[in-house]
Motif scaffolding. Structure first.
Motif, PDB file in Angstrom:
ATOM      1  N   HIS A 158       0.823  -1.225   0.000  1.00 19.16           N
ATOM      2  CA  HIS A 158       0.000   0.000   0.000  1.00 19.16           C
ATOM      3  C   HIS A 158       0.856   1.273   0.000  1.00 19.16           C
ATOM      4  CE1 HIS A 158      -2.879  -3.048   0.947  1.00 19.16           C
ATOM      5  NE2 HIS A 158      -2.574  -3.118   2.243  1.00 19.16           N
ATOM      6  N   PRO A 159       1.645   1.473  -1.044  1.00 17.32           N
ATOM      7  CA  PRO A 159       2.541   2.634  -1.067  1.00 17.32           C
ATOM      8  C   PRO A 159       1.807   3.967  -1.201  1.00 17.32           C
ATOM      9  CG  PRO A 159       2.578   1.535  -3.187  1.00 17.32           C
ATOM     10  CD  PRO A 159       1.772   0.666  -2.276  1.00 17.32           C
ATOM     11  N   LYS A 160       0.587   3.942  -1.696  1.00 16.81           N
ATOM     12  CA  LYS A 160      -0.138   5.195  -1.906  1.00 16.81           C
ATOM     13  C   LYS A 160      -1.635   4.934  -1.888  1.00 16.81           C
ATOM     14  CE  LYS A 160      -0.568   9.585  -3.219  1.00 16.81           C
ATOM     15  NZ  LYS A 160      -0.056  10.729  -2.430  1.00 16.81           N
ATOM     16  N   ARG A 161      -2.357   5.779  -1.186  1.00 19.14           N
ATOM     17  CA  ARG A 161      -3.820   5.676  -1.158  1.00 19.14           C
ATOM     18  C   ARG A 161      -4.425   6.967  -1.703  1.00 19.14           C
ATOM     19  NH1 ARG A 161      -6.008   1.483   1.945  1.00 19.14           N
ATOM     20  NH2 ARG A 161      -4.491   0.375   3.277  1.00 19.14           N
ATOM     21  N   ILE A 162      -5.509   6.828  -2.432  1.00 19.10           N
ATOM     22  CA  ILE A 162      -6.317   7.953  -2.886  1.00 19.10           C
ATOM     23  C   ILE A 162      -7.735   7.715  -2.411  1.00 19.10           C
ATOM     24  CG2 ILE A 162      -7.240   9.189  -4.886  1.00 19.10           C
ATOM     25  CD1 ILE A 162      -4.697   8.525  -6.390  1.00 19.10           C
ATOM     26  N   GLY A 164      -8.594   6.982   0.446  1.00 17.95           N
ATOM     27  CA  GLY A 164      -8.559   5.829   1.341  1.00 17.95           C
ATOM     28  C   GLY A 164      -8.330   4.510   0.649  1.00 17.95           C
ATOM     29  N   LYS A 165      -8.255   4.508  -0.679  1.00 15.40           N
ATOM     30  CA  LYS A 165      -8.080   3.260  -1.434  1.00 15.40           C
ATOM     31  C   LYS A 165      -6.644   3.176  -1.943  1.00 15.40           C
ATOM     32  CE  LYS A 165     -11.284   1.847  -4.254  1.00 15.40           C
ATOM     33  NZ  LYS A 165     -12.145   1.702  -5.469  1.00 15.40           N
ATOM     34  N   CYS A 166      -6.048   2.002  -1.774  1.00 16.55           N
ATOM     35  CA  CYS A 166      -4.688   1.792  -2.276  1.00 16.55           C
ATOM     36  C   CYS A 166      -4.691   1.839  -3.798  1.00 16.55           C
ATOM     37  CB  CYS A 166      -4.161   0.444  -1.788  1.00 16.55           C
ATOM     38  SG  CYS A 166      -2.532   0.023  -2.462  1.00 16.55           S
ATOM     39  N   VAL A 167      -3.786   2.587  -4.389  1.00 18.50           N
ATOM     40  CA  VAL A 167      -3.756   2.741  -5.840  1.00 18.50           C
ATOM     41  C   VAL A 167      -3.242   1.482  -6.524  1.00 18.50           C
ATOM     42  CG1 VAL A 167      -3.466   5.244  -5.688  1.00 18.50           C
ATOM     43  CG2 VAL A 167      -1.438   3.762  -5.798  1.00 18.50           C
ATOM     44  N   ASP A 171      -7.150  -1.853  -1.837  1.00 14.90           N
ATOM     45  CA  ASP A 171      -7.524  -2.012  -0.434  1.00 14.90           C
ATOM     46  C   ASP A 171      -8.117  -0.701   0.077  1.00 14.90           C
ATOM     47  OD1 ASP A 171      -7.264  -3.482   2.256  1.00 14.90           O
ATOM     48  OD2 ASP A 171      -6.230  -1.573   2.636  1.00 14.90           O
ATOM     49  N   GLN A 172      -9.278  -0.795   0.730  1.00 13.82           N
ATOM     50  CA  GLN A 172      -9.992   0.407   1.157  1.00 13.82           C
ATOM     51  C   GLN A 172      -9.968   0.516   2.679  1.00 13.82           C
ATOM     52  OE1 GLN A 172     -11.866   2.872  -0.883  1.00 13.82           O
ATOM     53  NE2 GLN A 172     -11.489   3.880   1.098  1.00 13.82           N
ATOM     54  N   GLU A 173      -9.572   1.656   3.154  1.00 11.79           N
ATOM     55  CA  GLU A 173      -9.657   1.940   4.586  1.00 11.79           C
ATOM     56  C   GLU A 173     -10.804   2.915   4.823  1.00 11.79           C
ATOM     57  OE1 GLU A 173      -5.996   3.703   5.799  1.00 11.79           O
ATOM     58  OE2 GLU A 173      -6.401   5.643   4.847  1.00 11.79           O
ATOM     59  N   TYR A 188     -17.020   4.255   8.160  1.00 13.88           N
ATOM     60  CA  TYR A 188     -17.575   3.933   6.844  1.00 13.88           C
ATOM     61  C   TYR A 188     -16.481   4.040   5.798  1.00 13.88           C
ATOM     62  CZ  TYR A 188     -22.303   4.108   8.730  1.00 13.88           C
ATOM     63  OH  TYR A 188     -23.460   3.851   9.456  1.00 13.88           O
ATOM     64  N   ASN A 189     -16.497   3.043   4.876  1.00 21.43           N
ATOM     65  CA  ASN A 189     -15.559   3.095   3.753  1.00 21.43           C
ATOM     66  C   ASN A 189     -16.073   3.979   2.625  1.00 21.43           C
ATOM     67  OD1 ASN A 189     -13.923   1.361   5.134  1.00 21.43           O
ATOM     68  ND2 ASN A 189     -14.473  -0.459   3.953  1.00 21.43           N
TER      69      ASN A 189
END
Length: 634
Positions: A158-162, A164-167, A171-173, A188-189
Motif C-alpha cells: 500500500h505505497p499510496k492511497r487515494i 482511502g483506497k490503495c492505488v 484495499d480500502q480503509e 464507513y468506507n
C-alpha cells in the motif's frame, strides 16, 4: 492544430488514420471533458499532444493489432483539473511508447489500461515517469507506478492511497465516521454511506483527503441537519445538496455547487475555520451563510457563476472573507432584503453601494452590478493612515494634523467615511493623538503625533536697586516672577519664588525663564546691582571696630530714612544726590552679547568717594568744635 471549448466538451472520433500524425495537437476544454477514440490499426498519436480539461480526459484506441498503441513518437502533457485521466487500448503493446517527456496530472486518478494482457506491467509504458501516480490495469492484473517505481497487487505494501483506497491493490480503509450525540463512532468506507446513515445533528468526521469531482452528496430527500468535521482534511466533490442546516468545520472544502432548496428560517450553512472554494452557491433558505474564521471563494474567471444567498453573517470581530468572481448577474437575494441590505453595507468595499429592487445586489463604483466582489469586515488597522504634519511646536493652542486614510487602495473622505477625535493635543509630549473611527469600520485606530517645546525670549522689564551701604547686601531686582530663575556664575540657577529678588550683594546677575514642560529655558538678561555708599565706619577713624554708627549721623537718621539713600532703576537716567555733593547722572542700561545687560549705580565711583570724604570731614570738624566749646564753657 488547436481546439478550444470554453463551456462544453471536446470529442474526436477517428476511423482509419492517426488522429495526429505529426506536429502538435493542442486541446482545451475549460469547463468540460475531452474524449478521443479511433478504430485505426495504427497509433492514435504520433505527434506532440497537449490537453487541458476541467473534467475527465479519455483516450481510447480500439484497434486490435500490436501496432495499435495509443500514443507514441512524441511527448506532451495531459491535465485534468477536476477529473480523471484514462488512456485505454485493446492490444497488448505499449499504451504509451515514447522516451520523451510525458506529463499526466489529474484531479482524480490517472489510469493506463490494456484489455489484451501483455507480458508484464512494465511493458505498458516505454519510459517510466519519475513522479506521480499512474494506476495500471493489464487484463486481469493490476498495479501502479508510484514516483517512478512499478508495484504489483500481489503482496502489496500500500505505497499510496487515494480517497482511502490503495492505488495498487484497491484495499480500502475507512474514509469517514459517524459520531453521534453520545460520542459513539461508526466507521464507513464510503463517504456517501456515512452521510446517508447519519441521523439529525450527527457529525460526519472525515479521515482522509477525499477528492472525487464527479461525486455528489444528495440529502435533499431527507430533512435532517448535518455537521461535517473535515478534521484537518480536504474534501472535493461535485455538489452537496441538503434540505436543512449544514455545518462545515476545520479543513478545506471544494465544490462545484452548494445548494439548499428549503426556505425554512432555521436553515443555515455555517463555515467555521474552513477554506472553501465553491463555484456556485444557491442557498435559498433565509438563514443564509454564516462565516466564522473562514475564507470562501465563489466562482472563477474561467466560467460565470451564480451566487444566490438570502443572508450573509460575519461576526463584528471576525476576519472571515468572501471573494466572488465572475458572477452572472451579481449577488442576488429575494426574501431577507432589509436584513441583507444592512449586512452588506458593513461588508462591501468603499465606493460600492447596495441596490434594492425586487431583489438586492451590489453596485460597483461605476453603478453597475458588481460581478467581482470582496466581502469582509472593514478594519482601520488594515488601512494606510498618515498624519500631516506629524510634529508641532507648542503655542498654547490645540493641534489637529490632517488625517489621510487609504483603504484597499481608495482614499476615504473624512466626515463621510471616518471621523477624527483629537486628545491631549495642547501640551508638549508624545501623547497627543488622533483617534480615527467610522460607522462602517469595526475598530478604531489611535495615531500619535508630537508637540515639542517652544523657545521664548529673555525677560524684559527688570530693574535693579543698588545696595544702600556698601557691603550691606540689600540690593534688589524687581520685575521678576515665579517663572524665572537667576544665576551668578551662568551655570547654577536658582528658582525665583517672589515678584522681587531681595538681599542681593553688588554684582552682575543673569535672569532667565526656567525650562518648563512647554518651553525651553530662555536666554538670560544680564542685570547689575551696584555697590552702595561707603559705610561711615570705614570713613571714621574714631570707629575702628568697622561697624556702622548711624546713631552719630546728624539728626540720628539713616540715609534711606531721610531719602539720601541711593535707588537706581535699570534702563533710565538716574540722579544720585549725596550730602554735600552735586548731582551725578548714570548712563542707561546697556545690552551685550546674547544676554540683556541692565546696569545701575554710579559709574564715577572715585568722584563719589571724594565727595563722601569731604562731607565726612566737615561733620567731624563740626563735632570737634562743639566739643571744645563745651569744654570752654566749663
Amino acid at each position: 492544430m488547436s481546439l478550444t471549448s470554453t463551456n462544453g466538451d471536446v470529442t474526436i472520433e477517428q476511423t482509419a488514420n492517426p488522429v495526429m500524425q505529426d506536429g502538435k495537437l493542442t486541446i482545451q476544454a475549460l469547463a468540460g471533458a475531452v474524449s478521443i477514440s479511433t478504430n485505426a490499426p495504427v497509433p492514435m498519436f504520433m505527434a506532440e499532444l497537449d490537453i487541458k480539461a476541467k473534467n475527465d480526459v479519455t483516450l481510447k484506441q480500439n484497434g486490435t493489432t500490436d501496432s495499435s498503441l495509443t500514443w507514441g513518437g512524441a511527448g506532451g502533457s495531459i491535465e485534468s483539473t477536476d477529473g480523471n485521466i484514462t488512456i485505454e487500448q485493446e492490444s497488448s503493446t505499449y499504451v504509451i511508447s515514447t522516451l520523451n517527456a510525458v506529463d499526466l496530472n489529474a484531479g482524480g486518478t490517472v489510469t493506463l489500461k490494456r484489455n489484451t494482457e501483455g507480458t508484464a506491467l512494465t511493458s505498458m509504458v516505454n519510459g517510466i515517469p519519475a513522479t506521480g501516480v499512474i494506476q495500471l490495469v493489464d487484463g486481469t492484473k493490476k498495479g501502479a507506478i508510484v514516483d517512478g517505481t512499478v508495484y504489483t497487487a500481489s503482496g502489496c505494501t500500500h505505497p499510496k492511497r487515494i480517497n482511502g483506497k490503495c492505488v495498487v491493490c484497491d484495499d480500502q480503509e475507512p474514509v469517514a465516521a459517524i459520531v453521534d450525540a453520545s460520542g459513539n463512532v461508526t466507521n464507513y468506507n464510503s463517504l456517501s454511506d456515512a452521510f446517508h446513515n447519519a441521523n439529525a445533528d450527527n457529525t460526519v468526521k472525515l479521515f482522509v483527503d477525499y477528492k472525487n469531482s464527479s461525486e455528489s452528496i444528495d440529502l435533499s430527500s431527507v430533512y435532517k441537519a448535518v455537521n461535517l468535521d473535515l478534521n484537518g482534511k480536504s474534501l472535493t466533490l461535485d455538489a452537496f445538496n441538503i434540505m436543512n442546516h449544514l455545518s462545515v468545520s476545520n479543513g478545506k472544502l471544494n465544490l462545484r455547487m452548494l445548494n439548499d432548496a428549503n426556505t425554512s428560517l432555521s436553515d443555515k450553512c455555517t463555515l467555521e475555520n474552513v477554506e472553501a472554494d465553491i463555484h456556485e452557491i444557491s442557498w435559498t433558505a433565509n438563514g443564509g451563510l454564516e462565516l466564522k474564521s473562514s475564507r470562501l471563494h465563489v466562482g472563477s474567471q474561467a466560467s460565470p457563476c451564480s451566487f444566490f444567498v438570502e443572508m450573509i453573517t460575519i461576526a463584528p470581530d471576525d476576519d472571515s472573507v468572501i471573494t466572488v468572481e465572475n458572477m452572472i448577474s451579481g449577488l442576488a437575494n429575494y426574501k431577507n432584503v432589509p436584513a441583507m441590505e444592512q449586512a452588506l453595507d458593513k461588508l462591501i468595499p468603499f465606493g460600492y453601494s447596495v441596490f434594492v429592487d425586487t431583489d438586492i445586489t451590489v453596485l460597483d463604483e461605476s453603478g453597475n452590478r458588481a460581478k467581482n466582489l470582496v466581502l469582509r469586515n472593514k478594519k482601520l488597522a488594515e488601512a494606510d493612515i498618515t498624519l500631516s504634519p506629524a510634529a508641532f511646536v507648542y503655542d498654547g493652542t490645540g493641534k489637529e494634523p490632517a488625517v489621510t486614510v487609504t483603504y484597499d487602495g481608495m482614499t476615504l473622505t473624512e466626515g463621510r467615511d471616518f471621523t477624527v477625535t483629537y486628545v491631549d493635543n495642547i501640551e508638549v509630549g508624545d501623547t497627543a493623538a488622533a483617534i480615527i473611527s467610522g460607522s462602517r469600520f469595526l475598530d478604531s485606530v489611535t495615531k500619535y503625533f508630537s508637540i515639542t517645546k517652544a523657545h521664548r525670549g529673555a525677560p524684559t522689564g527688570l530693574t535693579a536697586v543698588a545696595e544702600t551701604i556698601d557691603g550691606k547686601n540689600d540690593g534688589k531686582i524687581r520685575g521678576v516672577n515665579a517663572e524665572m530663575e537667576y544665576s551668578i556664575d551662568g551655570t547654577t540657577y536658582t528658582a525665583i519664588t517672589e515678584n522681587e529678588l531681595t538681599g542681593l550683594a553688588d554684582g552682575t546677575y543673569l535672569v532667565r525663564y526656567q525650562e518648563t514642560r512647554n518651553y525651553y529655558a530662555s536666554s538670560a538678561t544680564q542685570i547689575v546691582v551696584e555697590k552702595g555708599l561707603p559705610s561711615s565706619d570705614s570713613l571714621n577713624p574714631s570707629n575702628p571696630g568697622g561697624g556702622n554708627n548711624l546713631e552719630n549721623t546728624p539728626g540720628g537718621s539713616t540715609p534711606n530714612e531721610n531719602n539720601n539713600g541711593t535707588t537706581l532703576t535699570a534702563g533710565s537716567n538716574v540722579v544720585t544726590t549725596l550730602p554735600g555733593a552735586s548731582s551725578v547722572q548714570t548712563p542707561a542700561a546697556t545690552t551685550s552679547d546674547s544676554s540683556t545687560q541692565v546696569k545701575t549705580g554710579d559709574d564715577n565711583q572715585i568722584f563719589l568717594y571724594l565727595l563722601v570724604l569731604i562731607a565726612a570731614a566737615g561733620v567731624a570738624a563740626g563735632a570737634y568744635g562743639r566739643l571744645n566749646a563745651g569744654r570752654r564753657m566749663k
